[in-house]
Design an enzyme around this catalytic site. Structure first.
Site, PDB file in Angstrom:
ATOM      1  N   GLU A 133       0.851  -1.195   0.000  1.00  5.45           N
ATOM      2  CA  GLU A 133       0.000   0.000   0.000  1.00  5.45           C
ATOM      3  C   GLU A 133       0.881   1.238   0.000  1.00  5.45           C
ATOM      4  O   GLU A 133       1.857   1.317   0.761  1.00  5.45           O
ATOM      5  CB  GLU A 133      -0.911   0.006   1.231  1.00  5.45           C
ATOM      6  CG  GLU A 133      -1.802   1.243   1.340  1.00  5.45           C
ATOM      7  CD  GLU A 133      -2.764   1.162   2.526  1.00  5.45           C
ATOM      8  OE1 GLU A 133      -3.227   0.040   2.857  1.00  5.45           O
ATOM      9  OE2 GLU A 133      -3.048   2.221   3.119  1.00  5.45           O
ATOM     10  N   GLU A 138      -2.676  11.278   3.488  1.00  2.00           N
ATOM     11  CA  GLU A 138      -3.758  11.032   4.434  1.00  2.00           C
ATOM     12  C   GLU A 138      -3.811  12.220   5.393  1.00  2.00           C
ATOM     13  O   GLU A 138      -2.778  12.709   5.851  1.00  2.00           O
ATOM     14  CB  GLU A 138      -3.538   9.750   5.221  1.00  2.00           C
ATOM     15  CG  GLU A 138      -3.650   8.483   4.409  1.00  2.00           C
ATOM     16  CD  GLU A 138      -3.489   7.254   5.270  1.00  2.00           C
ATOM     17  OE1 GLU A 138      -4.477   6.555   5.509  1.00  2.00           O
ATOM     18  OE2 GLU A 138      -2.347   7.003   5.706  1.00  2.00           O
TER      19      GLU A 138
END
Length: 252
Positions: A133, A138
């Protein structure tokens, strides 16, 4: 919202990226999501991974993904439940190595968790975290001014050590450009053209470097969860995560 487009040469580490190397471009023109490029991810992850593996509280729905005036708008609301939107390029655009650039404006408030990220296209076969990932951006509203750039691998995932938190005091104001440059040797992350983190383990194997395969792009806004936080301020809704464009450039 009126969209203004400015065409400038893209510079990366002193090298101009030739427009002919453009692999993928999404300007979110028209009045609907281009489903030739994007899939809707729907529901709450049940029954396989309820809460999407993170105890997230939102239910994903098509109706909270909109294209208006050249922008993608993902809206999160609180009604009888929390609802939001998530889209991916899985099976429609996947690539190995290159530069991903996304210009976006954050949603804000305690409990909000917008993200720009990628997963290995073999996730169906090998699962997470073996697929790898890459979290390009974020943001969690409980921690203002902080942008997280993170890698998840079989060697370190979840509360991974492969991460960097960058403080940008005005990150909640207007649009910012988030970029990831991915090669066979390293993955580097940029905010508004500034290098903030490079990941390049000395030993690269299946545990530390699951990044030698195609990945796909994900844009979403979660609510709450293990990372977003268990407490959500319901007074903040609705919130909008707005994306101006997504571009992917190949390597030489």
């Amino acid at each position: 919202m009126i969209k203004l487009t400015v065409v400038l040469p893209i510079l990366l580490l002193g090298v101009q990226v030739n427009a002919q190397k453009l692999l993928f471009e999404e300007q979110f023109d028209g009045s609907a999501l281009n489903t030739s490029n994007w899939n809707y991810e729907l529901g709450n992850g049940c029954p396989e991974i309820c809460g999407w593996g993170n105890n997230e509280r939102q239910y994903y729905s098509e109706k909270y993904v909109a294209v208006n005036d050249g922008y993608l708008v993902i809206t999160a609301i609180k009604d009888s439940l929390y609802e939001s939107g998530k889209i991916t390029t899985k099976g429609k655009f996947e690539f190995q190595y290159g530069t991903v650039e996304v210009r976006a404006k954050l949603a804000t408030g305690k409990g909000i968790w917008p993200a720009i990220w990628m997963l290995g296209s073999n996730i169906t076969e090998v699962g997470w975290p073996r697929c790898g990932e890459i979290d390009i951006m974020e943001y969690v509203g409980k921690s203002p001014h902080e942008i997280h750039t993170t890698l998840h691998t079989p060697d370190s995932h979840g509360n991974t050590v492969n991460t960097k938190v960058t403080v940008v005091e005005d990150i909640e104001q207007g649009f910012h450009v988030y970029k990831c440059h991915w090669t066979k040797d390293a993955i580097s992350f940029y905010i508004d053209g500034n290098l903030v983190y490079t990941f390049s383990p000395d030993i690269k194997n299946e545990s530390t470097w699951p990044f030698d395969q195609p990945f796909y792009i994900i844009l979403n806004m979660a609510v709450g969860g293990n990372f977003g936080g268990p407490d959500v301020d319901d007074s903040i809704f609705p919130q909008q995560f707005v994306v101006d464009y997504v571009k992917v450039y190949g390597l030489d």
